[in-house]
Write a protein that holds these residues in place. Structure first.
Motif, PDB file in Angstrom:
ATOM      1  N   ASN A  79      43.399  42.510  36.293  1.00  0.00           N
ATOM      2  CA  ASN A  79      44.785  42.570  36.766  1.00  0.00           C
ATOM      3  C   ASN A  79      44.902  43.657  37.828  1.00  0.00           C
ATOM      4  N   ASP A  80      46.041  43.702  38.491  1.00  0.00           N
ATOM      5  CA  ASP A  80      46.183  44.602  39.653  1.00  0.00           C
ATOM      6  C   ASP A  80      46.449  46.060  39.274  1.00  0.00           C
ATOM      7  N   LYS A  81      46.447  46.365  37.957  1.00  0.00           N
ATOM      8  CA  LYS A  81      46.620  47.759  37.524  1.00  0.00           C
ATOM      9  C   LYS A  81      45.355  48.284  36.824  1.00  0.00           C
ATOM     10  N   ALA A  82      44.360  47.442  36.660  1.00  0.00           N
ATOM     11  CA  ALA A  82      43.161  47.791  35.885  1.00  0.00           C
ATOM     12  C   ALA A  82      42.321  48.875  36.561  1.00  0.00           C
ATOM     13  N   THR A  83      41.615  49.646  35.725  1.00  0.00           N
ATOM     14  CA  THR A  83      40.702  50.683  36.240  1.00  0.00           C
ATOM     15  C   THR A  83      39.320  50.597  35.594  1.00  0.00           C
ATOM     16  N   ASP A  84      39.204  49.866  34.487  1.00  0.00           N
ATOM     17  CA  ASP A  84      37.917  49.755  33.798  1.00  0.00           C
ATOM     18  C   ASP A  84      37.426  48.305  33.838  1.00  0.00           C
ATOM     19  N   PHE A  85      36.267  48.108  34.446  1.00  0.00           N
ATOM     20  CA  PHE A  85      35.729  46.751  34.625  1.00  0.00           C
ATOM     21  C   PHE A  85      34.366  46.595  33.951  1.00  0.00           C
ATOM     22  N   THR A  86      34.063  47.492  33.008  1.00  0.00           N
ATOM     23  CA  THR A  86      32.741  47.507  32.378  1.00  0.00           C
ATOM     24  C   THR A  86      32.384  46.163  31.745  1.00  0.00           C
ATOM     25  N   ALA A  87      33.320  45.584  30.987  1.00  0.00           N
ATOM     26  CA  ALA A  87      33.037  44.313  30.291  1.00  0.00           C
ATOM     27  C   ALA A  87      32.764  43.190  31.284  1.00  0.00           C
ATOM     28  N   ILE A  88      33.626  43.081  32.300  1.00  0.00           N
ATOM     29  CA  ILE A  88      33.458  42.028  33.313  1.00  0.00           C
ATOM     30  C   ILE A  88      32.125  42.193  34.039  1.00  0.00           C
ATOM     31  N   LEU A  89      31.852  43.419  34.492  1.00  0.00           N
ATOM     32  CA  LEU A  89      30.656  43.669  35.298  1.00  0.00           C
ATOM     33  C   LEU A  89      29.371  43.549  34.476  1.00  0.00           C
ATOM     34  N   THR A  90      29.421  43.921  33.192  1.00  0.00           N
ATOM     35  CA  THR A  90      28.242  43.761  32.317  1.00  0.00           C
ATOM     36  C   THR A  90      27.917  42.282  32.165  1.00  0.00           C
ATOM     37  N   ASN A  91      28.963  41.479  32.009  1.00  0.00           N
ATOM     38  CA  ASN A  91      28.791  40.030  31.912  1.00  0.00           C
ATOM     39  C   ASN A  91      28.190  39.467  33.205  1.00  0.00           C
ATOM     40  N   LEU A  92      28.690  39.980  34.354  1.00  0.00           N
ATOM     41  CA  LEU A  92      28.180  39.498  35.646  1.00  0.00           C
ATOM     42  C   LEU A  92      26.740  39.927  35.885  1.00  0.00           C
ATOM     43  N   LYS A  93      26.391  41.124  35.437  1.00  0.00           N
ATOM     44  CA  LYS A  93      25.036  41.651  35.671  1.00  0.00           C
ATOM     45  C   LYS A  93      23.967  40.706  35.115  1.00  0.00           C
ATOM     46  N   ALA A  94      24.274  40.096  33.974  1.00  0.00           N
ATOM     47  CA  ALA A  94      23.327  39.157  33.354  1.00  0.00           C
ATOM     48  C   ALA A  94      23.088  37.926  34.227  1.00  0.00           C
ATOM     49  N   LYS A  95      24.047  37.614  35.095  1.00  0.00           N
ATOM     50  CA  LYS A  95      23.917  36.425  35.981  1.00  0.00           C
ATOM     51  C   LYS A  95      23.166  36.760  37.273  1.00  0.00           C
ATOM     52  N   LYS A  96      22.862  38.066  37.468  1.00  0.00           N
ATOM     53  CA  LYS A  96      22.128  38.542  38.652  1.00  0.00           C
ATOM     54  C   LYS A  96      22.730  38.064  39.979  1.00  0.00           C
ATOM     55  N   PRO A  97      23.996  38.376  40.222  1.00  0.00           N
ATOM     56  CA  PRO A  97      24.614  37.927  41.485  1.00  0.00           C
ATOM     57  C   PRO A  97      24.072  38.717  42.683  1.00  0.00           C
ATOM     58  N   ASP A  98      23.966  38.038  43.838  1.00  0.00           N
ATOM     59  CA  ASP A  98      23.621  38.772  45.059  1.00  0.00           C
ATOM     60  C   ASP A  98      24.875  39.081  45.879  1.00  0.00           C
ATOM     61  N   ILE A  99      26.000  38.396  45.536  1.00  0.00           N
ATOM     62  CA  ILE A  99      27.299  38.686  46.159  1.00  0.00           C
ATOM     63  C   ILE A  99      28.375  38.665  45.073  1.00  0.00           C
ATOM     64  N   VAL A 100      29.254  39.677  45.091  1.00  0.00           N
ATOM     65  CA  VAL A 100      30.439  39.686  44.219  1.00  0.00           C
ATOM     66  C   VAL A 100      31.658  39.659  45.132  1.00  0.00           C
ATOM     67  N   PHE A 101      32.503  38.649  44.975  1.00  0.00           N
ATOM     68  CA  PHE A 101      33.747  38.560  45.752  1.00  0.00           C
ATOM     69  C   PHE A 101      34.901  38.978  44.858  1.00  0.00           C
ATOM     70  N   PHE A 102      35.789  39.841  45.403  1.00  0.00           N
ATOM     71  CA  PHE A 102      36.978  40.249  44.652  1.00  0.00           C
ATOM     72  C   PHE A 102      38.242  39.881  45.394  1.00  0.00           C
ATOM     73  N   GLY A 103      39.092  39.097  44.741  1.00  0.00           N
ATOM     74  CA  GLY A 103      40.412  38.763  45.273  1.00  0.00           C
ATOM     75  C   GLY A 103      41.420  39.749  44.719  1.00  0.00           C
ATOM     76  N   GLY A 104      41.852  40.703  45.542  1.00  0.00           N
ATOM     77  CA  GLY A 104      42.786  41.719  45.097  1.00  0.00           C
ATOM     78  C   GLY A 104      42.924  42.812  46.141  1.00  0.00           C
ATOM     79  N   MET A 105      43.384  43.986  45.728  1.00  0.00           N
ATOM     80  CA  MET A 105      43.686  45.069  46.654  1.00  0.00           C
ATOM     81  C   MET A 105      42.675  46.213  46.537  1.00  0.00           C
TER      82      MET A 105
END
Length: 380
Positions: free
Chosen positions: A203-229
């Motif tokens: 959400n647009d007020k969040a400051t902790d993304f550990t859970a999301i990013l840990t989940n993404l790390k397992a997918k080994k992305p070479d690009i992460v796109f973020f829709g937000g500010m």
């Protein structure tokens, strides 16, 4: 005797001056942006663009329909919140503004647009990119930048064709802007023959993304796109580094600010971030933009963040239509505004289509090196 006569004449001159001053018509123009909250730096940047336009118009002197006018800026804070945005819109309508520039976010611009439409007051957004904004059938909505279809789609194609992304993850902040630009990015990736391996949201007020990013790390992305500010993107980039995610980071105009390196706490690697700003000038037009940025810096002792030049042009486009119509009454100048063609602004040539969108809108691709934003290319 002569002394008395001189005093009398001076008194008459003062009365005449007072009379002409009171005869000067005041035209109110509203501006709305988030001047409080996480993206207050962007809202203030926009407001300063409006203030600069108003001050320059008043210094120059403008005549509308044979009357000298003085412009007054009514600036409101919507905090980036839809409810606060509609309250601000109603306040401006009640104050009888002749036109409105704003809001900054799509999530506030869209609900506010109905209030302005019902009141018949023109609204020019300098930065709202969600396609819905100009597709509601309102005759009062205009925008000076390309929409998310163009913005997100171009970034999606760029991720596949230029950055050679093979494993692309997408995160959005669930706002009208963030989700909209992320959806269009995904479509652009698919259309270019690429694939996304994950879609997450925050959400647009969040400051902790550990859970999301840990989940993404397992997918080994070479690009992460973020829709937000940028206020959310900065901490996200910092936490990616902490977790050892070495992917490129992409985003739309919401992250593409001068503040992003600071908001990331210095965690950005050179050329790691690629973003696009809706708008852009090249060639001869670049001179006008450079001059604007220099004047802005002198006036406010601050660099342009993103959209101050588009706000500046929005105010001037409204006033140009009033001058041409010979009236600041929205009923009279709105049809003229809708037919704006070939207006030369600091952001380029402005022509509106039948929906109120800018024709042939440009995008500017940027990256960051040494903590500074660097232009890659202008694309249309």
């Amino acid at each position: 005797m002569n002394h008395k006569l001189n005093v009398a004449l001076a008194g008459l001159a003062l009365l005449a001056a007072a009379g002409s001053a009171s005869a000067q018509e005041v035209v109110k123009i509203g501006h709305v942006g988030p001047t409080s909250g996480g993206i207050a730096h962007l809202g203030k940047d926009n407001e300063n663009g409006a203030r600069m336009a108003i001050d320059e118009l008043n210094a120059k002197g403008v005549t509308i329909g044979g009357k000298k006018v003085k412009f007054e800026l009514l600036a409101e804070d919507d905090g980036g919140d839809p409810k606060q945005g509609t309250a601000a819109a109603q306040k401006l309508v009640d104050s009888k503004v002749a036109g409105v520039v704003g809001h900054l976010n799509s999530g506030t611009s869209i609900p506010a647009s109905k209030i302005y439409s019902d009141a018949g007051i023109p609204q020019v957004s300098p930065s709202a990119t969600n396609p819905k904004y100009t597709r509601q059938g309102f005759k009062t909505t205009f925008r000076l930048v390309a929409d998310d279809v163009h913005l997100g789609g171009t970034l999606g194609k760029y991720a596949v064709t230029q950055l050679k992304g093979k494993s692309i993850a997408v995160i959005d902040d669930r706002t009208a802007y963030g989700q909209g630009v992320a959806d269009e990015f995904e479509k652009g990736v698919k259309a270019a023959g690429g694939k996304t391996v994950a879609r997450e949201f925050t959400n647009d007020k969040a400051t902790d993304f550990t859970a999301i990013l840990t989940n993404l790390k397992a997918k080994k992305p070479d690009i992460v796109f973020f829709g937000g500010m940028d206020a959310v993107a900065g901490p996200m980039i910092r936490q990616m580094k902490q977790l050892g995610i070495k992917a490129k980071f992409m985003g739309g105009d919401g992250i593409c600010s001068g503040e992003l390196p600071k908001l990331s706490g210095g965690a950005m690697d050179d050329s790691q971030v690629v973003c696009a700003e809706a708008g852009g000038v090249e060639g001869e037009q670049k001179k006008g933009m450079d001059e604007f940025k220099a004047r802005f810096k002198t006036k406010f002792n601050a660099d342009v963040q993103i959209y101050a030049p588009y706000v500046y042009d929005s105010v001037n486009v409204l006033v140009a239509a009033m001058e041409k119509a010979g009236s600041s009454d929205p009923v009279k100048y709105l049809p003229v505004l809708a037919k704006t063609t070939g207006y030369k602004g600091v952001t380029g040539t402005i022509t509106f289509d039948e929906k109120g969108d800018i024709k042939n809108g440009a995008l500017t691709m940027f990256t960051y090196k040494g903590g500074n934003r660097e232009q890659i290319a202008v694309v249309r």
